[in-house]
Motif scaffolding. Sequence first.
Motif, PDB file in Angstrom:
ATOM      1  N   GLU B 519      80.680  62.687  45.317  1.00 39.96           N
ATOM      2  CA  GLU B 519      79.886  63.489  44.388  1.00 39.96           C
ATOM      3  C   GLU B 519      80.457  63.375  42.978  1.00 39.96           C
ATOM      4  O   GLU B 519      79.701  63.310  42.010  1.00 39.96           O
ATOM      5  CB  GLU B 519      79.872  64.963  44.832  1.00 39.96           C
ATOM      6  N   ARG B 520      81.792  63.316  42.913  1.00 42.73           N
ATOM      7  CA  ARG B 520      82.446  63.149  41.589  1.00 42.73           C
ATOM      8  C   ARG B 520      82.108  61.795  40.998  1.00 42.73           C
ATOM      9  O   ARG B 520      81.821  61.656  39.807  1.00 42.73           O
ATOM     10  CB  ARG B 520      83.982  63.317  41.764  1.00 42.73           C
ATOM     11  N   LEU B 521      82.127  60.812  41.820  1.00 40.07           N
ATOM     12  CA  LEU B 521      81.785  59.433  41.383  1.00 40.07           C
ATOM     13  C   LEU B 521      80.356  59.425  40.850  1.00 40.07           C
ATOM     14  O   LEU B 521      80.088  58.836  39.789  1.00 40.07           O
ATOM     15  CB  LEU B 521      81.906  58.493  42.599  1.00 40.07           C
ATOM     16  N   ASN B 522      79.480  60.067  41.554  1.00 31.84           N
ATOM     17  CA  ASN B 522      78.066  60.133  41.149  1.00 31.84           C
ATOM     18  C   ASN B 522      77.941  60.876  39.818  1.00 31.84           C
ATOM     19  O   ASN B 522      77.197  60.445  38.925  1.00 31.84           O
ATOM     20  CB  ASN B 522      77.278  60.876  42.241  1.00 31.84           C
ATOM     21  N   TYR B 523      78.735  61.940  39.635  1.00 28.31           N
ATOM     22  CA  TYR B 523      78.719  62.731  38.411  1.00 28.31           C
ATOM     23  C   TYR B 523      79.251  61.930  37.232  1.00 28.31           C
ATOM     24  O   TYR B 523      78.697  61.935  36.144  1.00 28.31           O
ATOM     25  CB  TYR B 523      79.539  64.019  38.667  1.00 28.31           C
ATOM     26  N   LYS B 524      80.356  61.223  37.434  1.00 26.79           N
ATOM     27  CA  LYS B 524      81.006  60.473  36.358  1.00 26.79           C
ATOM     28  C   LYS B 524      80.181  59.284  35.945  1.00 26.79           C
ATOM     29  O   LYS B 524      80.070  58.950  34.767  1.00 26.79           O
ATOM     30  CB  LYS B 524      82.405  60.003  36.820  1.00 26.79           C
ATOM     31  N   LEU B 525      79.619  58.611  36.924  1.00 28.39           N
ATOM     32  CA  LEU B 525      78.926  57.359  36.605  1.00 28.39           C
ATOM     33  C   LEU B 525      77.453  57.608  36.268  1.00 28.39           C
ATOM     34  O   LEU B 525      76.794  56.721  35.720  1.00 28.39           O
ATOM     35  CB  LEU B 525      79.015  56.422  37.826  1.00 28.39           C
ATOM     36  N   GLU B 530      73.153  51.085  34.412  1.00 26.69           N
ATOM     37  CA  GLU B 530      71.769  50.695  34.232  1.00 26.69           C
ATOM     38  C   GLU B 530      70.943  51.201  35.410  1.00 26.69           C
ATOM     39  O   GLU B 530      71.467  51.548  36.460  1.00 26.69           O
ATOM     40  CB  GLU B 530      71.697  49.164  34.110  1.00 26.69           C
ATOM     41  N   GLU B 531      69.649  51.183  35.154  1.00 29.03           N
ATOM     42  CA  GLU B 531      68.753  51.814  36.137  1.00 29.03           C
ATOM     43  C   GLU B 531      68.915  51.200  37.536  1.00 29.03           C
ATOM     44  O   GLU B 531      68.974  51.917  38.551  1.00 29.03           O
ATOM     45  CB  GLU B 531      67.305  51.674  35.674  1.00 29.03           C
ATOM     46  N   LYS B 532      69.045  49.947  37.574  1.00 27.46           N
ATOM     47  CA  LYS B 532      69.170  49.260  38.868  1.00 27.46           C
ATOM     48  C   LYS B 532      70.472  49.625  39.587  1.00 27.46           C
ATOM     49  O   LYS B 532      70.493  49.926  40.788  1.00 27.46           O
ATOM     50  CB  LYS B 532      69.098  47.749  38.673  1.00 27.46           C
ATOM     51  N   GLU B 533      71.506  49.650  38.756  1.00 28.11           N
ATOM     52  CA  GLU B 533      72.823  49.960  39.322  1.00 28.11           C
ATOM     53  C   GLU B 533      72.886  51.463  39.707  1.00 28.11           C
ATOM     54  O   GLU B 533      73.505  51.854  40.696  1.00 28.11           O
ATOM     55  CB  GLU B 533      73.935  49.649  38.298  1.00 28.11           C
ATOM     56  N   GLN B 534      72.193  52.219  38.744  1.00 25.87           N
ATOM     57  CA  GLN B 534      72.133  53.667  39.022  1.00 25.87           C
ATOM     58  C   GLN B 534      71.464  53.944  40.389  1.00 25.87           C
ATOM     59  O   GLN B 534      71.915  54.762  41.179  1.00 25.87           O
ATOM     60  CB  GLN B 534      71.322  54.364  37.914  1.00 25.87           C
ATOM     61  N   GLN B 535      70.425  53.200  40.668  1.00 22.15           N
ATOM     62  CA  GLN B 535      69.703  53.363  41.954  1.00 22.15           C
ATOM     63  C   GLN B 535      70.600  53.034  43.143  1.00 22.15           C
ATOM     64  O   GLN B 535      70.604  53.723  44.181  1.00 22.15           O
ATOM     65  CB  GLN B 535      68.459  52.461  41.997  1.00 22.15           C
ATOM     66  N   VAL B 536      71.384  51.940  42.927  1.00 22.74           N
ATOM     67  CA  VAL B 536      72.311  51.526  44.009  1.00 22.74           C
ATOM     68  C   VAL B 536      73.341  52.628  44.244  1.00 22.74           C
ATOM     69  O   VAL B 536      73.640  52.994  45.401  1.00 22.74           O
ATOM     70  CB  VAL B 536      73.002  50.187  43.675  1.00 22.74           C
ATOM     71  N   LEU B 537      73.839  53.196  43.082  1.00 19.13           N
ATOM     72  CA  LEU B 537      74.864  54.246  43.189  1.00 19.13           C
ATOM     73  C   LEU B 537      74.296  55.477  43.901  1.00 19.13           C
ATOM     74  O   LEU B 537      74.918  56.012  44.844  1.00 19.13           O
ATOM     75  CB  LEU B 537      75.361  54.633  41.786  1.00 19.13           C
ATOM     76  N   THR B 538      73.116  55.870  43.413  1.00 17.93           N
ATOM     77  CA  THR B 538      72.515  57.090  43.991  1.00 17.93           C
ATOM     78  C   THR B 538      72.294  56.910  45.490  1.00 17.93           C
ATOM     79  O   THR B 538      72.590  57.786  46.306  1.00 17.93           O
ATOM     80  CB  THR B 538      71.169  57.394  43.305  1.00 17.93           C
ATOM     81  N   ARG B 539      71.767  55.744  45.886  1.00 19.67           N
ATOM     82  CA  ARG B 539      71.506  55.473  47.314  1.00 19.67           C
ATOM     83  C   ARG B 539      72.814  55.456  48.111  1.00 19.67           C
ATOM     84  O   ARG B 539      72.893  56.013  49.221  1.00 19.67           O
ATOM     85  CB  ARG B 539      70.779  54.126  47.430  1.00 19.67           C
ATOM     86  N   SER B 540      73.847  54.852  47.467  1.00 19.19           N
ATOM     87  CA  SER B 540      75.141  54.761  48.194  1.00 19.19           C
ATOM     88  C   SER B 540      75.753  56.150  48.380  1.00 19.19           C
ATOM     89  O   SER B 540      76.264  56.495  49.463  1.00 19.19           O
ATOM     90  CB  SER B 540      76.117  53.882  47.397  1.00 19.19           C
ATOM     91  N   ILE B 541      75.696  56.915  47.207  1.00 26.07           N
ATOM     92  CA  ILE B 541      76.263  58.277  47.301  1.00 26.07           C
ATOM     93  C   ILE B 541      75.494  59.082  48.349  1.00 26.07           C
ATOM     94  O   ILE B 541      76.089  59.797  49.173  1.00 26.07           O
ATOM     95  CB  ILE B 541      76.187  58.975  45.927  1.00 26.07           C
ATOM     96  N   ASP B 542      74.180  58.936  48.383  1.00 32.32           N
ATOM     97  CA  ASP B 542      73.334  59.644  49.358  1.00 32.32           C
ATOM     98  C   ASP B 542      73.707  59.265  50.790  1.00 32.32           C
ATOM     99  O   ASP B 542      73.818  60.131  51.690  1.00 32.32           O
ATOM    100  CB  ASP B 542      71.876  59.327  49.069  1.00 32.32           C
ATOM    101  N   VAL B 543      73.920  57.929  50.945  1.00 29.37           N
ATOM    102  CA  VAL B 543      74.330  57.452  52.302  1.00 29.37           C
ATOM    103  C   VAL B 543      75.676  58.053  52.681  1.00 29.37           C
ATOM    104  O   VAL B 543      75.842  58.544  53.814  1.00 29.37           O
ATOM    105  CB  VAL B 543      74.370  55.903  52.338  1.00 29.37           C
TER     106      VAL B 543
END
Lengths: 179, 732
Positions: B519-525, B530-543
């Motif tokens: 959750e901290r990683l998601n908050y910091k980043l 970029e939108e594409k990377e952001q999507q990857v991050l959000t999906r990974s954090i969600d997983v």
Amino acid sequence: MQKVKQLFFLIWLILPIISFGKTAIINVSLLKKSDTLYANVFSDIQLTKAIDESIKNGFTLEFSYEFNIVKPQWYKIRSFANISKNYLLSYQHITSEYRLVNPVTFEAKTFKKMDAVIDSLNTLQQFPLIPIAQLPDEKVVLKVRFRLNSQNLPILLRLENMIDSDWDIDSDWVIWPIS
Amino acid sequence: MANFLNKNKILFYLSYLVAFITLIALFLLSKATEGSQKFEQFYQPLLIVTLVGIAFLFIIVVSYLLQTINHYRQKKPGASLSVTILIRTLLLSFIPLLFISFFAFKFLKYEFQSSFDKGINDALNNSLVLSKKALDVRALKALEDSYAIAKIIAPFEFFTLQTDLEKIRKQYDAFELTVFDEKGFIQSFATKNNQSIIPDIPEHSDFTRVDNENGVFIVESNQNSFQIRSLVSVKKLGAPNYYLQSLFYIPDTISELTTQVNKTISERDKFNYLMPKVNSSFIFVLLLVSLLASLLLILSSIGFASNMVQPIRDLLRGTKHVSEGDFSKPVISKRADDFGTLINSFNQMTQSLKTATEEAETNKNRVESERAYLATVIKHMTAAVVTLDYEYKLLTYNERAEQLLDCPLDEVVYLPLDTIHYTLENYKNFINQLNIGEHTDDISPELNIEIDQSGETKQFLARITPLPSTDELHGGYVIIFDEMGQYLQQQKQAAWEEVARRLAHEIKNPLTPILLAAERLNYKLSGHLEEKEQQVLTRSIDVISKQVKSLKNMVDDFSHYAKPINAKKSNVSINTLLKDIFDLYKGHFENITFSLVLDAKHDEIKGNTNLLRQVFHNLIKNAIEACEEKVSGNITIQTNNEDNVLTICIDDTGIGLPVDNGDDIFSPYITTKEKGTGLGLAIVKKIIVEHHGSIHLDNRYSDEEKQTIIGTRAAIYLPLQHESIAAEMNSE
């Protein structure tokens, strides 16, 4: 019902046999004389061997003619007069004779044989019964019988008198109208 | 019965009263027979009273005798003794009575026979003859005198006859002289009695006798005096026969003596005449006395026998009551003799027996209760238990033992091992392999036994405990055993619990930092990519977040599974609980029909409502999922009682279980569902075991050949409240 009739018929047949040999009053005639009613009685007295034996063994027996003047009613019998004529009969060994004594007058008769005694007893002539004036106005009858007075017998003979038919010499009552 | 006895007693007393009255009457009767003037007049009533009294007693005695004989024939209690006493008493009493009667009769006869001596009799007869002779002599003289007088007066002249007769009468001392003509008419008479105008006339027959015998004399009595009448013929020449009657009086002294003799003879004759009658009368009275005595004797004997037998009868009645187990009726006796003591002893004995029986009954009930308690404990033990006697005969067993050995043990009970049928070979092999003889002194170690059952080898772990006994012949053995597989299963279960506990501890701790880091990683980043990377991050954090939560849930489940259950237990009505749960599910599923059949009359158990609710929810949920896989279905929840066990069945018409799963289905991580953790049924079993129950999950088949599965049945067996208490105690 049939059985009851048969029973009565049987009794009617037996009665004469039972009464055979028993003392009986044969005839009574009444006579009015000097304002007195007299009775003449003729009877058939049967003194048995037992009676004879007891007399010969020293006993004095008392016999009597009993007269009752009564008025028979359906509910009771009204008696007006009871009269009796008594005899004392005994036997004397010394003279070998029977003595028949009137206990009232002490008039005595002696007899050699019992038959003579019986003959004497069989007939009672002109025995005064009652003054005619004392007779009731109603229609009355005279009842007569001859009997052995057992009251004066010793107790053992009284017992025999009760149970032994040889001692039963009493006649039946005979009713005779007084006109 | 008491009423009858009282009546009998009254009748007895009445009989004695009658006997007493009869005795008095007899006494007076004997007095009357003796000639008592006082009682002579009452002879007849006395005789009647006596005869009636004796008749009454006779009837009473006969009726009592018949009653006694009847009782004897019917073999009533005490009747035999009663008859024996009666016979012996009568024998003892009758013999003296017979003796007395015999001698009394003999003496009586002797007394009467000897009353008048023969000599006296002869003397009396002689005196009579003498008197007669004396009179006859006097009579003969009178006859001679009459002949003489007849001769003197024969040539009489009628005008001097009267005077001559008077002179001659005086000369011959005659009382009366009378002359009759041939026809019996009086011609003349002279008498001493101046007042007499008519002479004493003889009988007509006497004249006839004179004609035949020439002269007759007759001795006649007159009051207390005697006279002699003589009649002779007077032969007057040239004239018809005349008769002379002479009357002579016997002198007074002779008359008196003769009268006295006559009287004495009369008295003797009277006596002789009455003697046999008096004798008979005395014998009659004596007979009556003997009869009365006999009747009294029999009556008294009956009374005595009855009195002797009564307490025995009472005792017999008492023993009968006792033999029937009725101690409430003591034998009542007011006697102060030995019988009274005996009856009191009997009553004391009965009382002691009653106390002992009550104690025995109490002990028996206690033993029964304990036995039932033990039987219940053994029956519901999860381990198999059998007890054997010292000869290895089976005494008791529980269902588990029967189940494990797979044979009907009721056919083996009390049978010697050698005689056991081959169909019960499993049991025989099991016992043989135990080698019980080697463990007679102490508890054996755990023994491993292997038995082939239907081609499958089963392993058992058994322990032998010898039972204490006072001698060799008593005692026996308790064998507790269980299947090794189940034992291993339990060990496996324990291992799993340990793993789960460790896993929960080791895994759950890093999960929270992982989730926080993600959750901290998601908050910091977030916003720096970029939108594409952001999507990857959000999906990974969600997983990461989902998987961590999933992992956490799994660890919680493990933790739950591993955690010991220490829930508080209270009285739970299973029917009520199931009805509440049923109401939650009913009507919420379109294609699934729910039915509730609560047949259990006793549904109260000791348990935890929340845990049990969890169990039922879990099982119903499984049933719903099984039915949903077949699109539609029926779920039936039913309760029932069998013995002291509450049975809860949840039947569904779902897809059923994989056939090979068996008991593994309750193991952790065993699941047939794609999303299941495999811990649901494991927890269910754990809760049920915690409630001292058992659970079975089986397929339901449409036929006996088990070809077609029509659903699943989850069957839960829970001990009812008092059973659960027993189980609770056992576990402690």
